[in-house]
Design a protein around this motif. Sequence first.
Motif, PDB file in Angstrom:
ATOM      1  N   ARG A   1      40.771  38.392  30.442  1.00 13.02           N
ATOM      2  CA  ARG A   1      40.067  38.812  31.669  1.00 13.02           C
ATOM      3  C   ARG A   1      38.570  38.525  31.565  1.00 13.02           C
ATOM      4  NH1 ARG A   1      43.358  43.149  30.775  1.00 13.02           N
ATOM      5  NH2 ARG A   1      45.123  43.292  32.188  1.00 13.02           N
ATOM      6  N   GLU A   2      37.971  38.907  30.445  1.00  4.82           N
ATOM      7  CA  GLU A   2      36.527  38.702  30.264  1.00  4.82           C
ATOM      8  C   GLU A   2      36.168  37.220  30.289  1.00  4.82           C
ATOM      9  OE1 GLU A   2      35.849  40.621  26.539  1.00  4.82           O
ATOM     10  OE2 GLU A   2      36.089  42.634  27.379  1.00  4.82           O
ATOM     11  N   THR A   3      36.964  36.408  29.635  1.00  5.73           N
ATOM     12  CA  THR A   3      36.707  34.974  29.543  1.00  5.73           C
ATOM     13  C   THR A   3      36.846  34.306  30.914  1.00  5.73           C
ATOM     14  OG1 THR A   3      37.495  34.969  27.261  1.00  5.73           O
ATOM     15  CG2 THR A   3      37.420  32.847  28.378  1.00  5.73           C
ATOM     16  N   VAL A   4      37.911  34.666  31.633  1.00  4.41           N
ATOM     17  CA  VAL A   4      38.126  34.083  32.959  1.00  4.41           C
ATOM     18  C   VAL A   4      37.013  34.507  33.915  1.00  4.41           C
ATOM     19  CG1 VAL A   4      39.629  34.133  34.998  1.00  4.41           C
ATOM     20  CG2 VAL A   4      40.611  33.764  32.731  1.00  4.41           C
ATOM     21  N   GLU A   5      36.620  35.773  33.873  1.00  3.08           N
ATOM     22  CA  GLU A   5      35.549  36.246  34.758  1.00  3.08           C
ATOM     23  C   GLU A   5      34.252  35.471  34.506  1.00  3.08           C
ATOM     24  OE1 GLU A   5      35.275  40.464  34.164  1.00  3.08           O
ATOM     25  OE2 GLU A   5      37.163  40.830  35.199  1.00  3.08           O
ATOM     26  N   ALA A   6      33.919  35.234  33.245  1.00  2.00           N
ATOM     27  CA  ALA A   6      32.687  34.518  32.910  1.00  2.00           C
ATOM     28  C   ALA A   6      32.739  33.073  33.392  1.00  2.00           C
ATOM     29  CB  ALA A   6      32.443  34.567  31.402  1.00  2.00           C
ATOM     30  N   LEU A   7      33.852  32.383  33.156  1.00  2.00           N
ATOM     31  CA  LEU A   7      33.954  30.989  33.579  1.00  2.00           C
ATOM     32  C   LEU A   7      34.012  30.889  35.099  1.00  2.00           C
ATOM     33  CD1 LEU A   7      34.068  28.027  32.909  1.00  2.00           C
ATOM     34  CD2 LEU A   7      36.548  28.248  32.599  1.00  2.00           C
ATOM     35  N   ALA A   8      34.738  31.785  35.750  1.00  4.95           N
ATOM     36  CA  ALA A   8      34.812  31.764  37.210  1.00  4.95           C
ATOM     37  C   ALA A   8      33.417  31.935  37.816  1.00  4.95           C
ATOM     38  CB  ALA A   8      35.758  32.852  37.710  1.00  4.95           C
TER      39      ALA A   8
ATOM     40  N   LEU B   1      36.670  31.930  42.845  1.00  5.06           N
ATOM     41  CA  LEU B   1      37.253  33.259  42.887  1.00  5.06           C
ATOM     42  C   LEU B   1      38.456  33.306  41.946  1.00  5.06           C
ATOM     43  CD1 LEU B   1      37.372  36.075  44.202  1.00  5.06           C
ATOM     44  CD2 LEU B   1      38.872  35.082  45.927  1.00  5.06           C
ATOM     45  N   ALA B   2      38.487  34.283  41.062  1.00  2.00           N
ATOM     46  CA  ALA B   2      39.626  34.473  40.154  1.00  2.00           C
ATOM     47  C   ALA B   2      40.062  35.921  40.270  1.00  2.00           C
ATOM     48  CB  ALA B   2      39.227  34.136  38.723  1.00  2.00           C
ATOM     49  N   GLU B   3      41.315  36.128  40.660  1.00  2.00           N
ATOM     50  CA  GLU B   3      41.858  37.478  40.850  1.00  2.00           C
ATOM     51  C   GLU B   3      43.067  37.681  39.946  1.00  2.00           C
ATOM     52  OE1 GLU B   3      41.905  38.577  45.332  1.00  2.00           O
ATOM     53  OE2 GLU B   3      42.413  36.427  45.154  1.00  2.00           O
ATOM     54  N   PHE B   4      43.079  38.780  39.214  1.00  3.26           N
ATOM     55  CA  PHE B   4      44.253  39.140  38.426  1.00  3.26           C
ATOM     56  C   PHE B   4      45.144  40.045  39.241  1.00  3.26           C
ATOM     57  CE2 PHE B   4      41.504  37.740  35.011  1.00  3.26           C
ATOM     58  CZ  PHE B   4      42.397  37.086  34.179  1.00  3.26           C
ATOM     59  N   ASP B   5      46.441  39.815  39.175  1.00  2.00           N
ATOM     60  CA  ASP B   5      47.412  40.673  39.843  1.00  2.00           C
ATOM     61  C   ASP B   5      47.453  41.992  39.074  1.00  2.00           C
ATOM     62  OD1 ASP B   5      49.537  41.869  41.092  1.00  2.00           O
ATOM     63  OD2 ASP B   5      50.920  40.199  40.783  1.00  2.00           O
ATOM     64  N   GLU B   6      47.304  43.092  39.772  1.00  4.02           N
ATOM     65  CA  GLU B   6      47.276  44.407  39.122  1.00  4.02           C
ATOM     66  C   GLU B   6      48.651  44.905  38.705  1.00  4.02           C
ATOM     67  OE1 GLU B   6      44.582  46.064  38.168  1.00  4.02           O
ATOM     68  OE2 GLU B   6      43.441  44.346  38.913  1.00  4.02           O
TER      69      GLU B   6
END
Length: 98
Positions: free
Chosen positions: A77-84, A90-95
């Motif tokens: 999550r942290e890595t994807v948020e930083a690269l996005a 926009l990068a959204e994780f399914d909850e």
Amino acid sequence: MPTMRLRVTGSEDDARAIINLLQSLDGIEHVEEVADLMPHMDDADSSSAGLSDLRGGSDVHDVEIEAPNEATARKVRETVEALAFDLDVLAEFDEDED
């Protein structure tokens, strides 16, 4: 083993950059772009019906990631948020993660 689902709204190159980064993380067991089964169609009665490009050149990419544990899932999550943020996508994780 947590299975994470991610939706990336951006170009094919942006999605590929995120997938490549995820594949390079230690402990990630599986990363795959999966088909989106929901059709994204214009509503015929919509005020934007018939416009040539509703998303400004962006596409939606659904990605499935298998991580061995919650600590690695947090790192994803942290890595994807930083690269996005860097790519301006926009990068959204399914909850509803398993």
